[in-house]
Design an enzyme around this catalytic site. Structure first.
Site, PDB file in Angstrom:
ATOM      1  N   HIS A 120     -12.851 -15.647 -10.061  1.00 47.95           N
ATOM      2  CA  HIS A 120     -13.789 -15.779  -8.938  1.00 47.95           C
ATOM      3  C   HIS A 120     -13.412 -14.718  -7.907  1.00 47.95           C
ATOM      4  O   HIS A 120     -12.219 -14.453  -7.708  1.00 47.95           O
ATOM      5  CB  HIS A 120     -13.659 -17.155  -8.251  1.00 47.95           C
ATOM      6  CG  HIS A 120     -14.395 -18.268  -8.916  1.00 47.95           C
ATOM      7  ND1 HIS A 120     -13.844 -19.534  -9.066  1.00 47.95           N
ATOM      8  CD2 HIS A 120     -15.647 -18.339  -9.435  1.00 47.95           C
ATOM      9  CE1 HIS A 120     -14.722 -20.326  -9.668  1.00 47.95           C
ATOM     10  NE2 HIS A 120     -15.824 -19.625  -9.902  1.00 47.95           N
ATOM     11  N   CYS A 158     -10.642 -22.017  -2.298  1.00 42.81           N
ATOM     12  CA  CYS A 158     -11.437 -22.771  -3.274  1.00 42.81           C
ATOM     13  C   CYS A 158     -11.794 -24.154  -2.741  1.00 42.81           C
ATOM     14  O   CYS A 158     -12.828 -24.712  -3.098  1.00 42.81           O
ATOM     15  CB  CYS A 158     -10.665 -22.950  -4.571  1.00 42.81           C
ATOM     16  SG  CYS A 158     -10.250 -21.423  -5.397  1.00 42.81           S
TER      17      CYS A 158
HETATM   18  N1  ARG Z   1     -10.994 -25.257 -12.247  1.00 44.93           N
HETATM   19  C1  ARG Z   1     -11.947 -24.591 -11.412  1.00 44.93           C
HETATM   20  C2  ARG Z   1     -12.788 -23.647 -12.258  1.00 44.93           C
HETATM   21  O1  ARG Z   1     -12.246 -23.012 -13.115  1.00 44.93           O
HETATM   22  C3  ARG Z   1     -11.282 -23.875 -10.294  1.00 44.93           C
HETATM   23  C4  ARG Z   1     -12.237 -23.297  -9.305  1.00 44.93           C
HETATM   24  C5  ARG Z   1     -11.601 -22.473  -8.250  1.00 44.93           C
HETATM   25  N2  ARG Z   1     -12.510 -22.158  -7.229  1.00 44.93           N
HETATM   26  C6  ARG Z   1     -12.622 -20.973  -6.584  1.00 44.93           C
HETATM   27  N3  ARG Z   1     -13.453 -20.874  -5.620  1.00 44.93           N
HETATM   28  N4  ARG Z   1     -11.947 -19.925  -6.992  1.00 44.93           N
HETATM   29  O2  ARG Z   1     -13.974 -23.518 -12.109  1.00 44.93           O
END
Ligand code: ARG
Length: 286
Positions: free
Chosen positions: A178, A279
């Site tokens: 991300h 996150c």
């Molecule tokens: N387990 C989640 C996923 O893989 C973690 C999300 C992390 N969020 C972020 N904004 N980076 O989607």
């Protein structure tokens, strides 16, 4: 002939701004599937520790004077704690999320329900996107990530909805899947005429995207691989206070040097799901 005196070096004055954010208590947090390299379903997680750590972040925000809204967690949606992925909110318009992986798809409508109930105009997404996880407002432009999660056609949707400049950035390292794991926005509400700065991890980007970042942000802070490896960049700034992973020591030092006030929190349990401070935080902008 008059000689020009060199301009004195002035330590930048950082001004905190009040933020409004949305968070989700990790009451049902666990790691039961693997959709990013950080997740190991075979490794045990401790939900009550996740809640304690999350509450420390929540209290930190309250102490900073933030207006923190909460969305109810839903059993069976362990990643709902990562509220940043729940949408992107700007100009009172909430562009809903449409998740890449089936496991998280029900979160999209759940967050959209919350936005509607709280007076935001909701745009139901046509394209796959994971909200503020991949979309970061910097000054008047939106930096938009692609490569692992948000599809590039969501960037066009974003441009049509908000009428802002969209800067597409391609992520190339699956550990930084991300955009908010590879870039930290340091100045969320820059004063008119003031440039907004960021911090980023150069190796997370394709060559052409890296050139875009270097050109746009010549003064950016560059994170070390070590700090990025504890999701140190996944931080949240009010323009002065920057809430970061307490283990990101070099990032902390660089922030101090630049006149910011880093505040460390430990979210080790939520790191098991591949997420950190940012996150867990979705910015709400009216
Ligand atoms: N387990 C989640 C996923 O893989 C973690 C999300 C992390 N969020 C972020 N904004 N980076 O989607």
């Amino acid at each position: 002939m008059s000689a020009t005196m060199p301009a004195p070096v002035v330590a930048p004055v950082r001004t905190p701004s009040t933020r409004t954010v949305l968070m989700c208590r990790p009451d049902f947090f666990t790691v039961s599937y693997r959709i990013n390299p950080w997740m190991h379903p075979e490794k045990p997680t401790d939900t009550s520790l996740a809640v304690i750590q999350w509450e420390a972040l929540y209290r930190t925000y309250l102490d900073l004077g933030f207006d923190v809204k909460l969305v109810d967690p839903i059993e069976g949606l362990p990643d709902m704690v990562y509220a940043a992925n729940g949408g992107f909110v700007l100009d009172n318009i909430a562009y809903g999320a449409s998740f890449t992986y089936e496991e998280r798809q029900p979160e999209g409508p759940a967050y959209m329900d919350w936005f509607r109930a709280n007076g935001y105009e909701v745009r139901v997404p046509e394209n796959v996107n994971e909200g503020e996880g991949d979309f970061l407002l910097v000054g008047d432009a939106i930096l938009a990530g692609t490569g692992f999660r948000s599809a590039s056609n969501s960037h066009e949707e974003l441009a049509a909805i908000y009428g802002r400049e969209i800067v597409t950035l391609e992520l190339v390292n699956p550990n930084f899947y991300h955009l908010d794991t590879a870039i930290a926005v340091l100045d969320p509400s820059p004063a008119p005429g003031q440039a907004a700065n960021i911090a980023y991890l150069p190796s997370a980007f394709s060559d052409s995207s890296l050139r875009v970042l270097q050109q746009r942000f010549p003064d950016a802070l560059l994170a070390t691989e070590e700090d990025a490896a504890v999701l140190g960049l996944n931080s949240y700034s009010d323009g002065y206070n920057v809430v970061i992973a307490s283990r990101a020591k070099d990032f902390e030092r660089q922030l101090r040097e630049r006149g910011y006030n880093p505040i460390g929190v430990d979210l080790s349990e939520l790191l098991l799901g591949g997420g950190g401070v940012k996150c867990c935080t979705l910015e709400l902008r009216r």
